[in-house]
Write a protein that holds these residues in place. Structure first.
Motif, mmCIF file in Angstrom:
data_model
loop_
_atom_site.group_PDB
_atom_site.id
_atom_site.type_symbol
_atom_site.label_atom_id
_atom_site.label_comp_id
_atom_site.label_asym_id
_atom_site.label_seq_id
_atom_site.Cartn_x
_atom_site.Cartn_y
_atom_site.Cartn_z
ATOM 1 N N GLU A 156 0.833 -1.209 0.000
ATOM 2 C CA GLU A 156 0.000 0.000 0.000
ATOM 3 C C GLU A 156 0.866 1.257 0.000
ATOM 4 O OE1 GLU A 156 -3.298 2.213 2.832
ATOM 5 O OE2 GLU A 156 -3.228 0.035 2.801
ATOM 6 N N LYS A 157 1.930 1.254 0.793
ATOM 7 C CA LYS A 157 2.818 2.421 0.839
ATOM 8 C C LYS A 157 3.499 2.650 -0.502
ATOM 9 C CE LYS A 157 3.915 2.651 5.785
ATOM 10 N NZ LYS A 157 4.993 2.566 6.791
ATOM 11 N N LYS A 158 3.905 1.571 -1.159
ATOM 12 C CA LYS A 158 4.551 1.708 -2.466
ATOM 13 C C LYS A 158 3.592 2.317 -3.480
ATOM 14 C CE LYS A 158 7.802 -2.158 -1.950
ATOM 15 N NZ LYS A 158 8.134 -3.524 -2.429
ATOM 16 N N LEU A 159 2.335 1.882 -3.454
ATOM 17 C CA LEU A 159 1.359 2.421 -4.392
ATOM 18 C C LEU A 159 1.058 3.890 -4.097
ATOM 19 C CD1 LEU A 159 -1.113 -0.596 -4.663
ATOM 20 C CD2 LEU A 159 0.630 0.115 -6.302
ATOM 21 N N LEU A 160 0.983 4.239 -2.815
ATOM 22 C CA LEU A 160 0.759 5.638 -2.442
ATOM 23 C C LEU A 160 1.909 6.520 -2.914
ATOM 24 C CD1 LEU A 160 -0.674 5.292 1.180
ATOM 25 C CD2 LEU A 160 -1.842 6.360 -0.748
ATOM 26 N N LYS A 161 3.127 6.031 -2.715
ATOM 27 C CA LYS A 161 4.283 6.808 -3.164
ATOM 28 C C LYS A 161 4.303 6.903 -4.686
ATOM 29 C CE LYS A 161 9.222 7.447 -2.423
ATOM 30 N NZ LYS A 161 10.425 6.998 -1.694
ATOM 31 N N GLY A 162 3.900 5.825 -5.354
ATOM 32 C CA GLY A 162 3.830 5.866 -6.809
ATOM 33 C C GLY A 162 2.848 6.917 -7.300
ATOM 34 N N SER A 163 1.717 7.050 -6.620
ATOM 35 C CA SER A 163 0.731 8.072 -6.989
ATOM 36 C C SER A 163 1.305 9.473 -6.841
ATOM 37 C CB SER A 163 -0.520 7.921 -6.119
ATOM 38 O OG SER A 163 -1.446 8.949 -6.381
ATOM 39 N N SER A 164 2.020 9.714 -5.739
ATOM 40 C CA SER A 164 2.607 11.039 -5.529
ATOM 41 C C SER A 164 3.715 11.322 -6.545
ATOM 42 C CB SER A 164 3.151 11.151 -4.101
ATOM 43 O OG SER A 164 4.261 10.297 -3.903
ATOM 44 N N GLN A 165 4.461 10.282 -6.923
ATOM 45 C CA GLN A 165 5.515 10.466 -7.924
ATOM 46 C C GLN A 165 4.912 10.816 -9.290
ATOM 47 O OE1 GLN A 165 7.534 6.596 -6.975
ATOM 48 N NE2 GLN A 165 9.409 7.806 -7.184
ATOM 49 N N LEU A 166 3.805 10.170 -9.628
ATOM 50 C CA LEU A 166 3.162 10.484 -10.905
ATOM 51 C C LEU A 166 2.577 11.892 -10.898
ATOM 52 C CD1 LEU A 166 1.371 7.120 -11.811
ATOM 53 C CD2 LEU A 166 3.519 8.041 -12.704
ATOM 54 N N ALA A 167 2.095 12.343 -9.737
ATOM 55 C CA ALA A 167 1.620 13.726 -9.634
ATOM 56 C C ALA A 167 2.771 14.706 -9.872
ATOM 57 C CB ALA A 167 0.987 13.958 -8.264
ATOM 58 N N GLU A 168 3.948 14.356 -9.360
ATOM 59 C CA GLU A 168 5.132 15.179 -9.602
ATOM 60 C C GLU A 168 5.505 15.157 -11.085
ATOM 61 O OE1 GLU A 168 8.455 17.571 -9.174
ATOM 62 O OE2 GLU A 168 6.746 17.249 -7.823
ATOM 63 N N ALA A 169 5.393 13.994 -11.712
ATOM 64 C CA ALA A 169 5.684 13.894 -13.149
ATOM 65 C C ALA A 169 4.730 14.762 -13.958
ATOM 66 C CB ALA A 169 5.585 12.431 -13.598
ATOM 67 N N ALA A 170 3.459 14.817 -13.540
ATOM 68 C CA ALA A 170 2.477 15.656 -14.240
ATOM 69 C C ALA A 170 2.862 17.127 -14.152
ATOM 70 C CB ALA A 170 1.086 15.425 -13.656
ATOM 71 N N ARG A 171 3.371 17.555 -13.007
ATOM 72 C CA ARG A 171 3.807 18.952 -12.854
ATOM 73 C C ARG A 171 5.027 19.233 -13.742
ATOM 74 N NH1 ARG A 171 2.023 18.342 -7.511
ATOM 75 N NH2 ARG A 171 3.991 17.388 -6.891
ATOM 76 N N LEU A 172 5.927 18.271 -13.821
ATOM 77 C CA LEU A 172 7.114 18.448 -14.667
ATOM 78 C C LEU A 172 6.719 18.529 -16.138
ATOM 79 C CD1 LEU A 172 9.530 15.924 -12.893
ATOM 80 C CD2 LEU A 172 9.688 18.429 -12.846
ATOM 81 N N VAL A 173 5.745 17.723 -16.532
ATOM 82 C CA VAL A 173 5.271 17.765 -17.914
ATOM 83 C C VAL A 173 4.653 19.124 -18.218
ATOM 84 C CG1 VAL A 173 3.506 16.860 -19.477
ATOM 85 C CG2 VAL A 173 4.932 15.282 -18.174
ATOM 86 N N ALA A 174 3.867 19.657 -17.274
ATOM 87 C CA ALA A 174 3.236 20.968 -17.469
ATOM 88 C C ALA A 174 4.284 22.072 -17.628
ATOM 89 C CB ALA A 174 2.316 21.280 -16.292
#
Length: 773
Positions: free
Chosen positions: A480-498
């Motif tokens: 569960e922790k790995k998936l939560l961290k993965g979600s936050s990392q993808l949110a960071e990737a979305a900001r970098l893409v923007a």
């Protein structure tokens, strides 16, 4: 505008009493002194005699109201008019309230509550005034607490009825949820201390029961030193045999020798094992090394194709298309053994012939009889090991004989489906990330328009899996922790893409993809134990009160054993705080209510309040009021903020305690912006008193303030700060600062009671809760 000037020299009165001009449209009261035949009249206006021309039927004498309609020959022209309506003097605020209150004066307490409504732009009607008066008069607590409740209700734009105000007041200042839940558990024989021990250390229960039987065997062995039965029972006890079987053998073979004290010990030992089994119905999984061993992708794909074919045979109406797909996927696989290939090919040919004859049911049966054995034969060979869970012999033997097969089947079905769902979501997310990674590397900034929506969809898919999927109910905390961290990392990737930083975004996406590929589904024993206990409970449903107690007991134990985000969310759902929302959503999307939500605490309390629980209905009132009040306080604000208030029970040192949660963030798509929000937790503990923890997230940068008034509190808590930082960083937050401050001010001058301490509850303002207490 036409006007007539009046010669002030002929006036016997001051200028302040006589108008300087008579204008068209003016209405005056005059005294008619004489009417002339030529349509003129002599009138007295405020003591001044003057001539006017008349139109209409004026009286020949006396007083009359006239209106100036113009001039003619230098004289005003007037006609009869209605008396002007006197403009009412606007009453004062106190006069208005007195009028609304039937002429009776309004107390200063009610005036203060009315002022709160007026400040929020809420109109005060006669009904609202009566409801406020009733609430302030009949609710418990001091005036400050009552006015705070009115403010909270006004902030949420709730209906100002005494009922809703009482619900809000109960949620903020009423009886504690922890106290009420504790009473419920004790009344139903679910002592929290015992339940916690059962959940955390079942071996201790066995050891306690074994100790009692050892005493009995030792006592009897002194009387019968060479008895072979006693020696055999002693040996079985040392080897960990069933306590109930040993107890039964003693009660049968040595009933005459068992004194009251010995008999009680034997009986207690059997009860302890029964309690242990009810909480320790664990599933024995394959070793983790098996789960992590390398897999054969081609064989995995074949098993998936067989599974899909079986589902299609059961549900797809186009049987011809199903047969064609089987030939293209299953029969085309090089991994399919020759013997299985022949049987499936023969079944497909027979099914095609049956379809030509219009016998579709026979065609489906023919294919199913070939696919299911093939699927069962190949499935154990897959290395993922996700679907091969079976109950251990010891625990399976402890299940009631009449329900053993049912329980084993239900558990196997749920876990197998959970494994399939996990594999599917893992495959979809990994495929999306692979595509995003390639687009970012190949097209760089040109890929932004295509990548951005796909990345957002993938984040949503992952978040939905974490919060709503069934497989997350059974997986372990680490996953569960790995998936939560993965979600936050993808949110960071979305900001970098923007920002156009595609290379950096690609690196983050690649890391998450690698993490997803490594994750395998492995149910956690403690979570599966809860599932087995639930299945056992549903076989013979107890009273509503017992069901309510069991629901909240399970929920608290799960949160205590594994305090993860998903467990907390399920605890909130188990309490029933999302009951109405999720039921209405299920009705809209599925056309029927969700059955699992009927097991929530609020659902049970509602049934008890409606009389289904007969004499149990009285137990539901305080808790039902509390829960409903919390739901009212968690409605979306009119000002665009999402603020929520929850009071949740939890286990602390094997006792039921509670903590309050105040949350606020910008409201967007009915979701809390976890990267930009404020959280305030308020705990009441016997050793430390009230402890407040304020967390403020700004672009995932987290600032923490820990508040308490106990001397030396900071020194005691500082060793825990590094652990707290590590756990928060595990789920994607960056820690800015951790501060320790005082919780309460010494006195509040505005308090009706001198020297009274200020409440630790955040103040309600136009911008939400004020956490600066």
């Amino acid at each position: 505008m036409m006007q007539v000037n009046i010669d002030s020299a002929v006036s016997n009165f001051s200028k302040s009493e006589v108008p300087a001009a008579v204008k068209k449209g003016d209405i005056f009261q005059v005294r008619i002194k004489e009417k002339h035949a030529n349509g003129e009249a002599t009138v007295d206006l405020r003591g001044r005699e003057m001539k006017v021309k008349t139109e209409g039927d004026l009286p020949s004498s006396g007083k009359a109201f006239v209106e100036v309609i113009g001039t003619k020959d230098g004289l005003p022209v007037v006609k009869p008019a209605e008396p002007p309506v006197k403009q009412a003097v606007k009453p004062s605020a106190d006069q208005q309230l007195t009028s609304l209150n039937g002429g009776k004066p309004v107390s200063s307490d009610v005036k203060a509550a009315v002022q709160i409504l007026q400040d929020k732009g809420i109109p005060v009607t006669k009904q609202a005034l009566q409801e406020l008066t009733s609430f302030l008069k009949n609710s418990s607590g001091n005036l400050d607490d009552k006015l705070y409740s009115v403010t909270a209700a006004a902030q949420k734009q709730l209906d100002m009825s005494a009922k809703q105000l009482h619900l809000v007041h109960a949620a903020l200042h009423g009886k504690t949820v922890g106290e009420e839940v504790g009473k419920l558990l004790k009344s139903e024989g679910l002592d929290p201390a015992l339940q916690s021990k059962l959940s955390n250390a079942p071996k201790q229960l066995y050891d306690a029961g074994a100790g009692k039987l050892a005493e009995v065997l030792q006592t009897l062995s002194k009387k019968f030193p060479n008895d072979p039965v006693l020696k055999q029972l002693s040996q079985e006890l040392k080897s960990g045999a069933s306590l109930r079987q040993i107890a039964s053998a003693l009660q049968t073979g040595f009933s005459a020798e068992l004194t009251a004290d010995l008999s009680k010990k034997v009986s207690d030992a059997a009860k302890l094992e029964a309690l242990m089994v009810s909480k320790m119905t664990a599933l024995s999984n394959q070793p983790s090394s098996t789960l992590q061993s390398p897999s054969d992708p081609a064989l995995d794909q074949l098993v998936d194709s067989l599974q899909k074919a079986i589902i299609n045979v059961q549900k797809n109406p186009d049987m011809t298309g199903v047969l064609k797909e089987i030939q293209q996927t299953v029969l085309a696989s090089e991994q399919l053994p020759a013997s299985l290939s022949q049987s499936i090919q023969k079944a497909v040919e027979k099914a095609s012939a049956s379809l030509d004859q219009g016998r579709e049911l026979a065609a489906r049966q023919e294919v199913m009889q070939a696919l299911q054995p093939a699927h069962m034969q190949l499935k154990p060979q897959t290395s993922a090991g996700d679907e091969g869970y079976q109950l251990s012999e010891q625990l399976a033997a402890a299940l009631p004989a009449q329900s053993k097969d049912f329980i084993v089947t239900r558990i196997s079905e749920k876990l197998s489906q959970a494994a399939i769902d996990f594999k599917q979501i893992k495959r979809d997310i990994t495929r999306n990330l692979q595509h995003i990674d390639q687009q970012l590397l190949l097209q760089q900034k040109r890929a932004v328009p295509q990548v951005k929506p796909m990345l957002e969809a993938t984040i949503k898919m992952l978040d939905q899996a974490i919060l709503k999927s069934d497989f997350m109910l059974y997986t372990d905390m680490a996953t569960e922790k790995k998936l939560l961290k993965g979600s936050s990392q993808l949110a960071e990737a979305a900001r970098l893409v923007a920002k156009g930083q595609t290379a950096e975004a690609a690196k983050v996406v690649s890391e998450v993809k690698f993490m997803m590929e490594k994750i395998n589904f492995k149910p956690a024993d403690v979570r599966v134990q809860h599932m087995v206990s639930t299945e056992l409970l549903q076989l013979d449903p107890p009273s509503l009160s017992k069901q309510a107690a069991t629901t909240v007991s399970h929920s608290m134990n799960m949160l205590h054993q594994e305090p993860t985000g998903r467990q907390l969310f399920d605890h909130v759902r188990g309490m029933g705080l999302t009951h109405e929302h999720e039921q209405s959503h299920a009705l809209l999307t599925k056309g029927k209510p969700q059955e699992e939500l009927s097991a929530s605490l609020k659902s049970m309390l509602l049934k008890m309040a409606q009389g289904e629980g007969e004499s149990q209905a009285g137990k539901s009132d305080p808790m039902l009021t509390q829960l409903t009040g919390q739901q009212l306080l968690s409605k979306t604000d009119a000002n665009g903020l999402q603020s929520m208030v929850m009071t949740l029970p939890y286990l602390l040192e094997n006792k039921v305690e509670e903590f309050k949660v105040f949350l606020q963030s910008k409201s967007g798509e009915q979701k809390v912006d976890w990267e930009n929000c404020s959280l305030y937790f308020l705990f009441e503990t016997k050793k430390l008193g009230e402890v407040g923890i304020a967390l403020t997230a700004n672009d995932r940068m987290l600032s923490i303030k820990v508040k308490n008034d106990l001397p030396g509190f900071e020194e005691k808590m500082k060793p825990l700060t590094s652990l707290a930082k590590a756990r928060l960083e595990d789920i994607g937050y960056e820690i800015g600062s951790i501060q320790f401050t005082k919780l309460l001010k010494e006195t509040v001058s505005a308090s009706p009671e001198p020297g009274k301490e200020r409440s630790a509850i955040p103040a309600m303002t136009e911008k939400g809760f004020d956490f600066s207490i």
